[in-house]
Design a protein around this motif. Structure first.
Motif, PDB file in Angstrom:
ATOM      1  N   PHE A  23       4.610 -15.364  -2.017  1.00 45.39           N
ATOM      2  CA  PHE A  23       4.243 -14.057  -1.826  1.00 45.39           C
ATOM      3  C   PHE A  23       3.544 -13.693  -3.170  1.00 45.39           C
ATOM      4  CE2 PHE A  23       5.871  -9.654  -3.422  1.00 45.39           C
ATOM      5  CZ  PHE A  23       5.134  -9.047  -2.602  1.00 45.39           C
ATOM      6  N   GLU A  60       8.084  -7.750   4.818  1.00 44.74           N
ATOM      7  CA  GLU A  60       6.980  -8.935   4.989  1.00 44.74           C
ATOM      8  C   GLU A  60       7.221  -9.605   3.504  1.00 44.74           C
ATOM      9  OE1 GLU A  60       5.333 -10.063   7.359  1.00 44.74           O
ATOM     10  OE2 GLU A  60       5.410  -8.585   8.789  1.00 44.74           O
ATOM     11  N   PRO A  61       7.593  -9.039   2.536  1.00 46.32           N
ATOM     12  CA  PRO A  61       7.622  -9.948   1.070  1.00 46.32           C
ATOM     13  C   PRO A  61       8.900 -10.962   1.459  1.00 46.32           C
ATOM     14  CG  PRO A  61       7.160  -7.642   0.599  1.00 46.32           C
ATOM     15  CD  PRO A  61       7.197  -7.657   2.178  1.00 46.32           C
ATOM     16  N   THR A  79       2.389  -2.665   0.826  1.00 46.81           N
ATOM     17  CA  THR A  79       3.408  -3.492   0.725  1.00 46.81           C
ATOM     18  C   THR A  79       4.965  -3.165   0.365  1.00 46.81           C
ATOM     19  OG1 THR A  79       1.864  -5.267  -0.222  1.00 46.81           O
ATOM     20  CG2 THR A  79       4.224  -5.798  -0.485  1.00 46.81           C
ATOM     21  N   ASP A  80       5.820  -3.416   1.270  1.00 43.17           N
ATOM     22  CA  ASP A  80       7.113  -2.633   1.301  1.00 43.17           C
ATOM     23  C   ASP A  80       7.872  -3.481   0.437  1.00 43.17           C
ATOM     24  OD1 ASP A  80       6.773  -0.485   2.942  1.00 43.17           O
ATOM     25  OD2 ASP A  80       6.845  -1.859   4.531  1.00 43.17           O
ATOM     26  N   ARG A  96       9.067  -5.103  -7.549  1.00 39.48           N
ATOM     27  CA  ARG A  96       7.967  -6.017  -7.353  1.00 39.48           C
ATOM     28  C   ARG A  96       8.357  -7.609  -8.013  1.00 39.48           C
ATOM     29  NH1 ARG A  96       2.153  -2.617  -7.978  1.00 39.48           N
ATOM     30  NH2 ARG A  96       2.530  -1.372  -6.132  1.00 39.48           N
ATOM     31  N   PRO A 130       0.480  -7.752   7.907  1.00 35.38           N
ATOM     32  CA  PRO A 130      -0.151  -7.360   6.699  1.00 35.38           C
ATOM     33  C   PRO A 130      -1.828  -7.360   7.333  1.00 35.38           C
ATOM     34  CG  PRO A 130       1.522  -8.662   6.071  1.00 35.38           C
ATOM     35  CD  PRO A 130       1.584  -8.729   7.668  1.00 35.38           C
ATOM     36  N   VAL A 137      -0.164 -11.819  -3.285  1.00 33.83           N
ATOM     37  CA  VAL A 137      -0.544 -10.583  -4.044  1.00 33.83           C
ATOM     38  C   VAL A 137      -1.673 -10.706  -4.970  1.00 33.83           C
ATOM     39  CG1 VAL A 137       0.434  -8.824  -5.648  1.00 33.83           C
ATOM     40  CG2 VAL A 137       1.634  -9.527  -3.396  1.00 33.83           C
ATOM     41  N   ASP A 167      -3.126   2.798   4.600  1.00 37.44           N
ATOM     42  CA  ASP A 167      -1.964   2.303   5.601  1.00 37.44           C
ATOM     43  C   ASP A 167      -1.366   3.685   6.058  1.00 37.44           C
ATOM     44  OD1 ASP A 167       0.200   1.527   6.581  1.00 37.44           O
ATOM     45  OD2 ASP A 167       0.780   0.175   5.015  1.00 37.44           O
ATOM     46  N   TYR A 217      -0.883  -5.203  -4.204  1.00 37.81           N
ATOM     47  CA  TYR A 217       0.173  -4.750  -3.223  1.00 37.81           C
ATOM     48  C   TYR A 217      -0.505  -3.710  -2.513  1.00 37.81           C
ATOM     49  CZ  TYR A 217       3.717  -7.042  -6.488  1.00 37.81           C
ATOM     50  OH  TYR A 217       4.147  -8.019  -7.114  1.00 37.81           O
ATOM     51  N   HIS A 218      -1.476  -3.249  -2.619  1.00 38.26           N
ATOM     52  CA  HIS A 218      -2.174  -2.511  -1.577  1.00 38.26           C
ATOM     53  C   HIS A 218      -3.473  -3.110  -1.296  1.00 38.26           C
ATOM     54  CE1 HIS A 218       0.051   1.469  -2.875  1.00 38.26           C
ATOM     55  NE2 HIS A 218       0.938   0.489  -2.419  1.00 38.26           N
ATOM     56  N   GLY A 243      -6.349  -8.441   3.626  1.00 38.12           N
ATOM     57  CA  GLY A 243      -5.027  -9.303   3.928  1.00 38.12           C
ATOM     58  C   GLY A 243      -5.165 -10.487   4.675  1.00 38.12           C
TER      59      GLY A 243
END
Length: 620
Positions: free
Chosen positions: A80, A503-504, A68-69, A73, A61, A84, A321, A109-110, A116
């Motif tokens: 996490f 990653e989350p 964010t994958d 949500r 990140p 965010v 990204d 989330y972006h 980050g």
């Protein structure tokens, strides 16, 4: 184990050779999983050291993975969600609540790589009296670098990359938060690389598979096991803002053959999307004429310009990204060449990282400059470059390879695709009573082989749907090492790991690992024997979601009760429906499950909430 015990007796007399430090937790790897472990342990009063090989913590990140994958949500919360929310608040504070940046951050989330990194550092600074972060510390998975006794790690040896000297770190609990799984391997925990066959666990997408993107499996799919490792790439922070754009330079070791097949793909529009099933040779030749006349491609599923070689998700401040483009044969992934990475030395890995960087730079230079490509394609591609204000000490290029999959350990629980797929249509996947987090992402793997003649896509480039699932504690717990947790290189099959690796989920498992470590220390028990109910209580205290419900989240006053009873089978559906009257069948089922009489509650009149509160008070 015997070899390490023998080493112990020798090395006990040699400790003066090394700088030594002792902590409650020794965490190898400064990626988000390791960071969250340190923070959650700090909130339990424990001191940690994070040993990070590079100059920076934050993992992917902080190195381009800003989109964010996560598919649902609200499935993953806890630390996490704090991350965010911190991202969103940064954009609000910096640019104003109604700014374009706040809109583009998509509720946090972006984000840009530098943002980050900033939020991770802020979270660490909040516990700086209990967390020590040491960068440029390298652990090599060699026997001499780990000292064990009676199935416990006593200390590890780390190379200080700045001084060239070895250092020793001892602790009560050790965590492997590396993407590769180097510490777990050194400790002798069994692991897997490569792909299981479909015959082993009955998983969709297992083994060798050729599949249209978004479409069916095709010829050549054998579903048999092999030693293939899914490809890696760099997540690039690009921009089309001229004032912040750095052009791609032609790398010194440029090899045009790496990209030559793109030329015909551009002219014909050939791609790997499911739409290609309806495309004929005549349609591709018509597309060639259309492009030759100065137009962009008109073929279904095809991309034009920079999007033909990379998939772009926009983040604030006109940045991206930029990931591998899943609908093409050649993009930023570099399949096959990365297969040795999981078990190789850092010397080999560094050479591959440089090869991958030069390959990536060459790909963009090719798309923007190769004379065999249409001039208007090259012009469109040239609108994009690297962001000048990111990675300023690394030529504006990400500092870390996206290692999607390293070693996968064989722990107390082995997670497969079946743990993420609904048991019946519309229902949940299996509910794990020992859950440490809920999570949700597709069963998703990138390619393992380069382009092959006649295939509809690259081998192993697949995605299959999943549903919000629960993650059992055992995925990060080795069977035999008593004071080691593996919150990043967790236990699972290639397909099972393909959804856990986001990653989350890694952050959530890291948070659980930090709490579990603290409990192990306080209870003076092996990590395998901690009180799971206490682990879950502390996770809920830190606002983690263990089981996802559509109508009850971590802000609800009944969240704790719903989490506890949901994992114990009282609420198997997606909605808890607390305010609805209980029906006779459910009342009977809850009586049987709880062993309580439940007299005084009337079907059709008493709310489900009232009955659940009574059960919770009696059994908790």
């Amino acid at each position: 184990m015997k070899k390490k015990a023998i080493l112990l007796s020798f090395l006990l007399g040699c400790t003066s050779l090394f700088a030594q430090s002792s902590y409650d937790l020794v965490i190898v790897g400064g990626n988000p999983g390791g960071i969250m472990a340190a923070i959650s342990a700090a909130r339990m009063g424990k001191k940690s050291v994070i040993l990070e090989r590079t100059r920076y913590v934050g993992g992917l990140p902080a190195n381009g993975l800003g989109a964010t994958d996560i598919a649902t949500r609200d499935a993953t919360t806890g630390l996490f969600r704090e991350f965010v929310d911190g991202v969103r608040q940064y954009y609000v504070d910096t640019y104003g609540p109604n700014s374009e940046q706040v809109k583009m951050c998509s509720d946090g989330y972006h984000f840009e790589p530098s943002v980050g990194a900033r939020i991770f550092q802020k979270m660490l600074d909040g516990q700086k009296d209990k967390i020590t972060v040491l960068t440029m510390r390298q652990f090599d998975a060699e026997d001499e670098n780990i000292i064990m006794h009676d199935n416990r790690i006593e200390r590890i040896r780390i190379l200080n990359r700045e001084t060239g000297k070895m250092e020793e770190y001892s602790g009560d609990v050790f965590l492997d938060a590396t993407y590769e799984g180097d510490l777990g391997a050194a400790a002798g925990v069994p692991f897997r690389t490569g792909r299981e066959g479909q015959d082993e666990f009955g998983e969709p997408g297992a083994g060798r598979v050729y599949k249209y993107w978004g479409g069916p499996e095709g010829d050549g799919s054998t579903f048999q096991r092999d030693n293939a490792v899914q490809s890696y790439n760099y997540r690039l922070c690009l921009t089309n803002n001229p004032s912040n754009r750095i052009a791609f330079a032609k790398p010194a070791r440029y090899n045009r053959e790496d990209y030559a097949s793109i030329v015909e793909d551009v002219w014909t529009g050939r791609n790997t999307d499911a739409a290609m099933q309806r495309v004929t040779d005549e349609m591709m030749e018509a597309n060639r004429r259309h492009i030759k006349a100065g137009n962009p491609s008109q073929l279904p599923g095809d991309k034009w310009g920079i999007a033909k070689i990379t998939n772009i998700v926009h983040v604030p401040n006109m940045k991206t990204d930029a990931n591998n483009q899943h609908g093409v044969f050649v993009s930023t992934d570099l399949p096959e060449e990365n297969w040795p990475w999981p078990t190789s030395s850092w010397e080999w890995r560094d050479k591959f990282a440089q090869r991958l960087r030069e390959y990536t730079e060459g790909l963009f230079w090719f798309a923007q400059n190769d004379p065999e490509l249409p001039a208007h394609f090259r012009k469109a591609a040239k609108e994009w470059g690297l962001s000048k204000d990111e990675y300023t000490d690394n030529g504006h290029f990400p500092r870390q390879v996206y290692v999607r999959e390293g070693r996968r350990f064989e722990g107390m629980y082995f997670f497969t695709a079946n743990d993420a797929i609904p048991v019946t249509i519309g229902s949940r996947p299996p509910i794990h009573e020992s859950s440490i987090t809920a999570s949700h992402y597709a069963l998703d793997s990138h390619a393992v082989r380069k382009r092959e003649t006649g295939r509809i896509h690259l081998d192993g480039f697949i995605s299959y749907p999943s549903a919000v699932y629960t993650v059992p504690y055992g995925v990060m717990v080795p069977k035999e090492v008593d004071n080691l947790l593996l919150p990043v290189p967790v236990s699972g099959s290639h397909i099972g790991f393909s959804t856990l690796r986001m990653e989350p989920c890694w952050m959530a498992m890291g948070q659980a690992a930090g709490i579990a470590s603290a409990l192990s220390i306080d209870e003076k028990v092996k990590v395998q024997n901690i009180d799971l109910s206490a682990l879950q209580d502390n996770l809920v205290n830190q606002k983690a979601t263990l089981m996802y419900f559509k109508d009850v989240d971590y802000t609800d006053p009944h969240f704790r009760m719903v989490q506890y009873l949901g994992l114990r089978g009282y609420l198997p559906e997606w909605n808890a429906r607390l305010q609805e009257p209980i029906d006779a069948a459910t009342l009977t089922a809850w009586k049987r499950l709880s062993g309580l009489d439940l007299t005084g509650f009337e079907a059709g009149k008493t709310t489900r909430l009232t009955v659940l509160e009574n059960i919770y008070q009696e059994i908790k």
